[in-house]
Structure formats: structure tokens, C-alpha cells
Design a protein around this motif. Structure first.
Motif, PDB file in Angstrom:
ATOM      1  N   UNK A 119       6.708  63.806  96.928  1.00  0.00           N
ATOM      2  CA  UNK A 119       6.140  62.558  96.419  1.00  0.00           C
ATOM      3  C   UNK A 119       6.975  61.339  96.769  1.00  0.00           C
ATOM      4  N   UNK A 120       8.263  61.516  96.993  1.00  0.00           N
ATOM      5  CA  UNK A 120       9.123  60.376  97.293  1.00  0.00           C
ATOM      6  C   UNK A 120       9.286  60.091  98.767  1.00  0.00           C
ATOM      7  N   UNK A 121       8.517  60.756  99.626  1.00  0.00           N
ATOM      8  CA  UNK A 121       8.621  60.537 101.070  1.00  0.00           C
ATOM      9  C   UNK A 121       7.667  59.411 101.473  1.00  0.00           C
ATOM     10  N   UNK A 122       8.170  58.247 101.832  1.00  0.00           N
ATOM     11  CA  UNK A 122       7.301  57.086 102.065  1.00  0.00           C
ATOM     12  C   UNK A 122       6.465  57.174 103.335  1.00  0.00           C
ATOM     13  N   UNK A 123       6.890  57.990 104.291  1.00  0.00           N
ATOM     14  CA  UNK A 123       6.200  58.037 105.586  1.00  0.00           C
ATOM     15  C   UNK A 123       5.232  59.210 105.710  1.00  0.00           C
ATOM     16  N   UNK A 124       5.208  60.118 104.743  1.00  0.00           N
ATOM     17  CA  UNK A 124       4.386  61.316 104.865  1.00  0.00           C
ATOM     18  C   UNK A 124       2.897  60.965 104.813  1.00  0.00           C
ATOM     19  N   UNK A 146      -7.733  72.184  93.920  1.00  0.00           N
ATOM     20  CA  UNK A 146      -6.600  72.050  94.844  1.00  0.00           C
ATOM     21  C   UNK A 146      -6.574  70.684  95.529  1.00  0.00           C
ATOM     22  N   UNK A 147      -7.705  70.307  96.106  1.00  0.00           N
ATOM     23  CA  UNK A 147      -7.753  69.041  96.850  1.00  0.00           C
ATOM     24  C   UNK A 147      -7.437  67.851  95.951  1.00  0.00           C
ATOM     25  N   UNK A 148      -8.095  67.806  94.795  1.00  0.00           N
ATOM     26  CA  UNK A 148      -7.907  66.680  93.879  1.00  0.00           C
ATOM     27  C   UNK A 148      -6.465  66.609  93.400  1.00  0.00           C
ATOM     28  N   UNK A 149      -5.862  67.757  93.146  1.00  0.00           N
ATOM     29  CA  UNK A 149      -4.484  67.782  92.657  1.00  0.00           C
ATOM     30  C   UNK A 149      -3.513  67.268  93.718  1.00  0.00           C
ATOM     31  N   UNK A 150      -3.726  67.654  94.968  1.00  0.00           N
ATOM     32  CA  UNK A 150      -2.840  67.199  96.044  1.00  0.00           C
ATOM     33  C   UNK A 150      -2.998  65.703  96.280  1.00  0.00           C
ATOM     34  N   UNK A 151      -4.208  65.223  96.237  1.00  0.00           N
ATOM     35  CA  UNK A 151      -4.438  63.784  96.457  1.00  0.00           C
ATOM     36  C   UNK A 151      -3.841  62.944  95.327  1.00  0.00           C
ATOM     37  N   UNK A 152      -3.919  63.468  94.113  1.00  0.00           N
ATOM     38  CA  UNK A 152      -3.338  62.733  92.990  1.00  0.00           C
ATOM     39  C   UNK A 152      -1.812  62.736  93.061  1.00  0.00           C
ATOM     40  N   UNK A 154       0.038  63.166  95.853  1.00  0.00           N
ATOM     41  CA  UNK A 154       0.514  62.496  97.066  1.00  0.00           C
ATOM     42  C   UNK A 154      -0.550  61.509  97.546  1.00  0.00           C
ATOM     43  N   UNK A 155      -0.682  60.386  96.881  1.00  0.00           N
ATOM     44  CA  UNK A 155      -1.762  59.438  97.209  1.00  0.00           C
ATOM     45  C   UNK A 155      -1.602  58.771  98.568  1.00  0.00           C
ATOM     46  N   UNK A 156      -0.425  58.848  99.152  1.00  0.00           N
ATOM     47  CA  UNK A 156      -0.215  58.212 100.447  1.00  0.00           C
ATOM     48  C   UNK A 156      -0.708  59.024 101.626  1.00  0.00           C
ATOM     49  N   UNK A 157      -1.149  60.254 101.406  1.00  0.00           N
ATOM     50  CA  UNK A 157      -1.618  61.099 102.506  1.00  0.00           C
ATOM     51  C   UNK A 157      -2.897  60.543 103.117  1.00  0.00           C
ATOM     52  N   UNK A 158      -2.967  60.597 104.434  1.00  0.00           N
ATOM     53  CA  UNK A 158      -4.170  60.190 105.156  1.00  0.00           C
ATOM     54  C   UNK A 158      -4.986  61.395 105.615  1.00  0.00           C
ATOM     55  N   UNK A 164      -9.502  63.948 107.283  1.00  0.00           N
ATOM     56  CA  UNK A 164      -9.059  62.607 106.902  1.00  0.00           C
ATOM     57  C   UNK A 164      -9.583  62.258 105.507  1.00  0.00           C
ATOM     58  N   UNK A 165      -8.693  61.773 104.657  1.00  0.00           N
ATOM     59  CA  UNK A 165      -9.068  61.420 103.289  1.00  0.00           C
ATOM     60  C   UNK A 165      -8.989  59.919 103.052  1.00  0.00           C
ATOM     61  N   UNK A 166      -8.321  59.198 103.938  1.00  0.00           N
ATOM     62  CA  UNK A 166      -8.208  57.744 103.835  1.00  0.00           C
ATOM     63  C   UNK A 166      -8.439  57.166 105.222  1.00  0.00           C
TER      64      UNK A 166
END
Length: 259
Positions: A119-124, A146-152, A154-158, A164-166
Motif C-alpha cells: 500500500x505504501x508503494x507510490x509507483x505500483x 477478491x477484486x473489490x478488496x484489492x482495489x480498496x 491498493x487504489x493506485x493500481x491501473x 485495466x481498472x482505471x
């Protein structure tokens, strides 16, 4: 031929050694190694890998790794593939501040909480925990949430698991997921689905008789007429040039033309 990795006495598995790294990369200094591919070597111990401080791209897939301790010192690491191993945690990656892409499919990650260290990795931006084509997954991927938990978490994931989620294209993947969910059979009792109805009226797909286009025919006729006129003008111009050349050749070189 590459020298074999050494076996540590206790673990009984293969270990990364400086000789192995220098042999596979051709570098004399471990700190000079930028890219490293150690796929499918049966590695169980990362050994001196933490000394490759300049490492940016690393492939450790298809080994027998159970921990990633030495990777904690790789601050420049941007792309990491640890798929198809025996990992139960990713905690050492918490200090890899430049990490952008992580493939951890095919391991033993059981709960979303084991991803908290990321969660603290700014570039991930890219994370893969499941790879259907390679038949690799993690126990946590079996959960419907699973999907919802990961997105919540790690909201920075694309991109998650290649989808693609973002950003551009994410709506298409969401539509596919919604459609897939709607097609899954429901275990709860309910009214039977109504019979499917055709989308269009009967006879819509039948071939229509061909129609002659008077506009197209007229356009073709006019084009042929214009083309014939061009041919006639070209023939007239050629005749005129031939006559002029005849006149000039019969007059002789000493004659002059008066205008």
C-alpha cells in the motif's frame, strides 16, 4: 556453460551466488546489474541478490522461493516477476519504492491483508495475482470479493490481473465482468427467466433483391463520355504536333519564322 547455483546446507535448495550472477550477466560488479532473468532454476534461497543495488528488472518465476528477504535493499527495482513460487508473504517489497509492476501469480497468498505491505508503494500500477492462461493463482483469488478488496487496499493500481481498472478501456473490462456475473447461475430460488426474444423482426436478415441505381449508371455514362472527349483531344493534339514538326523540317535550318 553457466556454473550451477550452490546448495546451502540447511535449506537443501539452490542458492544464488556471485559467480552465478556474474556468469549470467557478464558484469564484474553486482551493483552494475540492471536486468536479471533467473527463471526456472529451482532456486530456494536468494543469497546475495540483495547486493545488486542497481537492479531494475528481475524475473524469479518458476522457482521454489518461500521468502523475498534480500529484495528489501533493491530500491531501484521497477519490474518484478515472482510467479509460480511458494511465497506466503510479500513484506520485503515494502521498501522497493520504485516498484511499478509485480507478478505474484501462482503463490500461496491467502488473504488480501498480505498485500497491505504494497500500500505504501507510490509507483505500483500493475499487479497480477492470477493468470488464467498459465493456470496460476493464489488462494485469496477464490473469494468473490477478491477484486473489490484489492482495489480498496491498493487504489493506485491501473491494471489487475491484466485487466485495466482505471483509465481508457476500464469501462470495457467492467462491462465484461458485469456480463459474466449476470450469466452465472444463481443458487437462490426465484422466477424462471423469460424465454429469449429475437432482437429484430422476422425476415430482417433475409437478402434483399438487388436494385439498379439510375444515379450510378448516369454517373458511369458521363464518366465514359468525358473520357472519350479526352482521348479525342489527345489525338488532335498529337496530329497538330506532327504537322508542326513536318513544316519545320521542310523549311530547313536557314529559314526563319516571322511573327
Amino acid at each position: 556453460m553457466d556454473p550451477p547455483a550452490e546448495k546451502p546446507g540447511e535449506a537443501g535448495g539452490l542458492q544464488i551466488t556471485p559467480q552465478l550472477l556474474k556468469s549470467r550477466t557478464g558484469e564484474f560488479s553486482l551493483e552494475s546489474i540492471l536486468l536479471l532473468k533467473l527463471r526456472g532454476l529451482g532456486l530456494a534461497d536468494l543469497g546475495c541478490l540483495g547486493e545488486c543495488l542497481g537492479l531494475e528488472w528481475l524475473d524469479l518465476s518458476g522457482n521454489a522461493l518461500t521468502h523475498l528477504g534480500p529484495l528489501a535493499s533493491l530500491r531501484q527495482l521497477a519490474v518484478l516477476n515472482v510467479s509460480n513460487n511458494r511465497l506466503t508473504g510479500l513484506e520485503p517489497l515494502a521498501t522497493c519504492e520504485n516498484l511499478q509492476s509485480l507478478n505474484a501469480a501462482g503463490n500461496l497468498l491467502a488473504t488480501p491483508g498480505q498485500l497491505q505491505c504494497l500500500a505504501g508503494l507510490p509507483c505500483l500500477e500493475y499487479l497480477r495475482l492470477r493468470d488464467p492462461l498459465a493456470r496460476l493463482s493464489n488462494p485469496l483469488c477464490a473469494s468473490p470479493s477478491y477484486w473489490a478488496a484489492v482495489r480498496e487496499l491498493l487504489p493506485g493500481l491501473k491494471v489487475i490481473d491484466g485487466e485495466r481498472v482505471i483509465g481508457r478501456g476500464s469501462e470495457f473490462y467492467q462491462l465484461c465482468r458485469d456480463l459474466d456475473s449476470s450469466l452465472r447461475p444463481s443458487s437462490s430460488p426465484g422466477p424462471r427467466a423469460t424465454e429469449a426474444q429475437p432482437w429484430v423482426e422476422p425476415g430482417y436478415w433475409e437478402s434483399w433483391p438487388s436494385r439498379s441505381s439510375s444515379i450510378l449508371e448516369e454517373a458511369c455514362r458521363q464518366f465514359q463520355d468525358t473520357l472519350q472527349e479526352c482521348w479525342d483531344l489527345d489525338r488532335q493534339a498529337s496530329d497538330s504536333l506532327a504537322q508542326a514538326e513536318q513544316v519545320l523540317s521542310s523549311a530547313g535550318p536557314t529559314s526563319s519564322l516571322v511573327f
